[in-house]
Design a protein around this motif. Structure first.
Motif, PDB file in Angstrom:
ATOM      1  N   LYS A  14     -61.096 -68.625  20.666  1.00 21.49           N
ATOM      2  CA  LYS A  14     -59.494 -67.712  20.685  1.00 21.49           C
ATOM      3  C   LYS A  14     -58.945 -68.008  21.728  1.00 21.49           C
ATOM      4  O   LYS A  14     -57.480 -67.926  21.850  1.00 21.49           O
ATOM      5  CB  LYS A  14     -59.818 -66.250  20.520  1.00 21.49           C
ATOM      6  CG  LYS A  14     -60.541 -65.533  19.279  1.00 21.49           C
ATOM      7  CD  LYS A  14     -60.188 -64.001  19.434  1.00 21.49           C
ATOM      8  CE  LYS A  14     -61.878 -63.275  19.401  1.00 21.49           C
ATOM      9  NZ  LYS A  14     -61.910 -62.015  19.513  1.00 21.49           N
ATOM     10  N   GLY A  15     -59.359 -68.246  22.937  1.00 21.07           N
ATOM     11  CA  GLY A  15     -58.747 -68.588  24.154  1.00 21.07           C
ATOM     12  C   GLY A  15     -58.095 -69.922  23.970  1.00 21.07           C
ATOM     13  O   GLY A  15     -56.991 -70.203  24.434  1.00 21.07           O
ATOM     14  N   LYS A  16     -58.613 -70.973  23.246  1.00 25.70           N
ATOM     15  CA  LYS A  16     -57.915 -72.143  22.994  1.00 25.70           C
ATOM     16  C   LYS A  16     -56.675 -71.968  22.187  1.00 25.70           C
ATOM     17  O   LYS A  16     -55.671 -72.791  22.482  1.00 25.70           O
ATOM     18  CB  LYS A  16     -59.103 -73.083  22.321  1.00 25.70           C
ATOM     19  CG  LYS A  16     -58.360 -74.653  22.254  1.00 25.70           C
ATOM     20  CD  LYS A  16     -58.066 -75.195  23.517  1.00 25.70           C
ATOM     21  CE  LYS A  16     -57.662 -76.601  23.192  1.00 25.70           C
ATOM     22  NZ  LYS A  16     -56.960 -77.092  24.463  1.00 25.70           N
ATOM     23  N   ALA A  17     -57.014 -71.312  21.028  1.00 24.03           N
ATOM     24  CA  ALA A  17     -55.757 -70.977  20.251  1.00 24.03           C
ATOM     25  C   ALA A  17     -54.543 -70.363  21.056  1.00 24.03           C
ATOM     26  O   ALA A  17     -53.429 -70.479  20.688  1.00 24.03           O
ATOM     27  CB  ALA A  17     -56.212 -70.060  18.972  1.00 24.03           C
ATOM     28  N   ARG A  18     -54.988 -69.248  21.805  1.00 26.51           N
ATOM     29  CA  ARG A  18     -53.895 -68.649  22.508  1.00 26.51           C
ATOM     30  C   ARG A  18     -53.133 -69.657  23.622  1.00 26.51           C
ATOM     31  O   ARG A  18     -52.110 -69.708  23.729  1.00 26.51           O
ATOM     32  CB  ARG A  18     -54.489 -67.531  23.430  1.00 26.51           C
ATOM     33  CG  ARG A  18     -53.612 -66.695  24.056  1.00 26.51           C
ATOM     34  CD  ARG A  18     -54.589 -65.754  24.746  1.00 26.51           C
ATOM     35  NE  ARG A  18     -53.925 -64.155  24.635  1.00 26.51           N
ATOM     36  CZ  ARG A  18     -54.511 -63.149  25.109  1.00 26.51           C
ATOM     37  NH1 ARG A  18     -55.285 -63.240  25.886  1.00 26.51           N
ATOM     38  NH2 ARG A  18     -53.788 -62.006  24.701  1.00 26.51           N
ATOM     39  N   GLU A  19     -54.137 -70.580  24.176  1.00 25.13           N
ATOM     40  CA  GLU A  19     -53.561 -71.487  25.054  1.00 25.13           C
ATOM     41  C   GLU A  19     -52.377 -72.572  24.257  1.00 25.13           C
ATOM     42  O   GLU A  19     -51.374 -72.523  24.739  1.00 25.13           O
ATOM     43  CB  GLU A  19     -54.584 -72.160  25.717  1.00 25.13           C
ATOM     44  CG  GLU A  19     -54.110 -73.540  26.405  1.00 25.13           C
ATOM     45  CD  GLU A  19     -54.867 -74.408  27.124  1.00 25.13           C
ATOM     46  OE1 GLU A  19     -54.765 -75.360  27.946  1.00 25.13           O
ATOM     47  OE2 GLU A  19     -56.251 -74.192  26.869  1.00 25.13           O
ATOM     48  N   VAL A  20     -53.004 -73.048  23.096  1.00 29.59           N
ATOM     49  CA  VAL A  20     -52.015 -73.940  22.179  1.00 29.59           C
ATOM     50  C   VAL A  20     -50.733 -73.277  21.826  1.00 29.59           C
ATOM     51  O   VAL A  20     -49.689 -73.797  21.886  1.00 29.59           O
ATOM     52  CB  VAL A  20     -52.922 -74.324  21.224  1.00 29.59           C
ATOM     53  CG1 VAL A  20     -52.039 -74.940  20.183  1.00 29.59           C
ATOM     54  CG2 VAL A  20     -54.207 -75.350  21.746  1.00 29.59           C
ATOM     55  N   ALA A  21     -50.981 -71.752  21.674  1.00 32.64           N
ATOM     56  CA  ALA A  21     -49.771 -71.037  21.162  1.00 32.64           C
ATOM     57  C   ALA A  21     -48.786 -70.974  22.255  1.00 32.64           C
ATOM     58  O   ALA A  21     -47.380 -70.889  22.033  1.00 32.64           O
ATOM     59  CB  ALA A  21     -50.404 -69.664  20.438  1.00 32.64           C
ATOM     60  N   GLY A  22     -49.294 -70.701  23.454  1.00 32.39           N
ATOM     61  CA  GLY A  22     -48.541 -70.479  24.551  1.00 32.39           C
ATOM     62  C   GLY A  22     -47.769 -71.911  24.942  1.00 32.39           C
ATOM     63  O   GLY A  22     -46.681 -71.901  25.258  1.00 32.39           O
ATOM     64  N   GLU A  23     -48.296 -73.082  24.844  1.00 29.83           N
ATOM     65  CA  GLU A  23     -47.928 -74.269  24.956  1.00 29.83           C
ATOM     66  C   GLU A  23     -46.732 -74.524  23.862  1.00 29.83           C
ATOM     67  O   GLU A  23     -45.625 -74.897  24.274  1.00 29.83           O
ATOM     68  CB  GLU A  23     -48.933 -75.532  24.799  1.00 29.83           C
ATOM     69  CG  GLU A  23     -49.759 -75.354  26.003  1.00 29.83           C
ATOM     70  CD  GLU A  23     -50.796 -76.523  25.780  1.00 29.83           C
ATOM     71  OE1 GLU A  23     -51.031 -77.352  24.965  1.00 29.83           O
ATOM     72  OE2 GLU A  23     -51.793 -76.463  26.908  1.00 29.83           O
ATOM     73  N   ALA A  24     -46.981 -74.161  22.849  1.00 31.95           N
ATOM     74  CA  ALA A  24     -45.911 -74.530  21.577  1.00 31.95           C
ATOM     75  C   ALA A  24     -44.739 -73.595  21.918  1.00 31.95           C
ATOM     76  O   ALA A  24     -43.770 -74.074  21.571  1.00 31.95           O
ATOM     77  CB  ALA A  24     -46.873 -74.141  20.305  1.00 31.95           C
ATOM     78  N   THR A  25     -44.920 -72.559  22.442  1.00 33.28           N
ATOM     79  CA  THR A  25     -43.942 -71.502  22.556  1.00 33.28           C
ATOM     80  C   THR A  25     -43.052 -71.701  24.069  1.00 33.28           C
ATOM     81  O   THR A  25     -42.306 -70.616  24.424  1.00 33.28           O
ATOM     82  CB  THR A  25     -44.296 -70.257  22.253  1.00 33.28           C
ATOM     83  OG1 THR A  25     -45.192 -69.729  23.012  1.00 33.28           O
ATOM     84  CG2 THR A  25     -44.478 -69.986  20.643  1.00 33.28           C
ATOM     85  N   ASP A  26     -43.772 -72.274  24.727  1.00 34.08           N
ATOM     86  CA  ASP A  26     -43.312 -72.473  26.126  1.00 34.08           C
ATOM     87  C   ASP A  26     -43.578 -70.976  26.931  1.00 34.08           C
ATOM     88  O   ASP A  26     -42.651 -70.690  27.806  1.00 34.08           O
ATOM     89  CB  ASP A  26     -42.095 -72.825  26.395  1.00 34.08           C
ATOM     90  CG  ASP A  26     -41.776 -73.581  27.838  1.00 34.08           C
ATOM     91  OD1 ASP A  26     -42.643 -73.912  28.335  1.00 34.08           O
ATOM     92  OD2 ASP A  26     -40.577 -73.472  28.248  1.00 34.08           O
ATOM     93  N   ASP A  27     -44.721 -70.329  26.678  1.00 33.57           N
ATOM     94  CA  ASP A  27     -45.141 -68.915  27.169  1.00 33.57           C
ATOM     95  C   ASP A  27     -46.203 -69.175  28.153  1.00 33.57           C
ATOM     96  O   ASP A  27     -47.251 -69.371  27.754  1.00 33.57           O
ATOM     97  CB  ASP A  27     -45.344 -68.056  26.097  1.00 33.57           C
ATOM     98  CG  ASP A  27     -45.563 -66.721  26.506  1.00 33.57           C
ATOM     99  OD1 ASP A  27     -45.886 -66.412  27.936  1.00 33.57           O
ATOM    100  OD2 ASP A  27     -45.627 -65.816  25.774  1.00 33.57           O
ATOM    101  N   LYS A  28     -46.004 -69.304  29.521  1.00 28.90           N
ATOM    102  CA  LYS A  28     -47.038 -69.756  30.379  1.00 28.90           C
ATOM    103  C   LYS A  28     -47.801 -68.613  30.621  1.00 28.90           C
ATOM    104  O   LYS A  28     -49.108 -68.790  30.807  1.00 28.90           O
ATOM    105  CB  LYS A  28     -46.277 -69.868  31.814  1.00 28.90           C
ATOM    106  CG  LYS A  28     -45.653 -71.302  31.774  1.00 28.90           C
ATOM    107  CD  LYS A  28     -46.326 -72.561  31.701  1.00 28.90           C
ATOM    108  CE  LYS A  28     -45.460 -73.864  31.634  1.00 28.90           C
ATOM    109  NZ  LYS A  28     -46.096 -74.903  31.286  1.00 28.90           N
ATOM    110  N   SER A  29     -47.597 -67.280  30.483  1.00 26.18           N
ATOM    111  CA  SER A  29     -48.335 -66.282  30.349  1.00 26.18           C
ATOM    112  C   SER A  29     -49.540 -66.407  29.322  1.00 26.18           C
ATOM    113  O   SER A  29     -50.664 -66.132  29.600  1.00 26.18           O
ATOM    114  CB  SER A  29     -47.540 -64.898  30.104  1.00 26.18           C
ATOM    115  OG  SER A  29     -48.598 -63.705  30.013  1.00 26.18           O
TER     116      SER A  29
END
Length: 59
Positions: A14-29
């Motif tokens: 789940k953490g990896k998915a959240r990290e990738v989603a953050g990278e894709a949307t440019d959401d550092k948080s």
């Protein structure tokens, strides 16, 4: 596999998915929360490995 191993690896995923989603949307948080989830998941999985006596997973 015990509960800690399963939950830890699930949290890692789940953490990896959240990290990738953050990278894709440019959401550092979201990226940082994902990395934190991954670390927490790894710790829990390692605890589960030690608890079950599994010494083969030393990554």
């Amino acid at each position: 596999m015990n509960k800690n191993q399963v939950e830890g690896r699930k949290t890692e995923g789940k953490g990896k998915a959240r990290e990738v989603a953050g990278e894709a949307t440019d959401d550092k948080s979201q990226e940082l929360k994902g990395k934190a989830d991954q670390l927490g998941g790894k710790a829990e999985a390692k605890y589960g490995d030690m608890k079950s006596g599994n010494k083969h997973n030393n990554k």
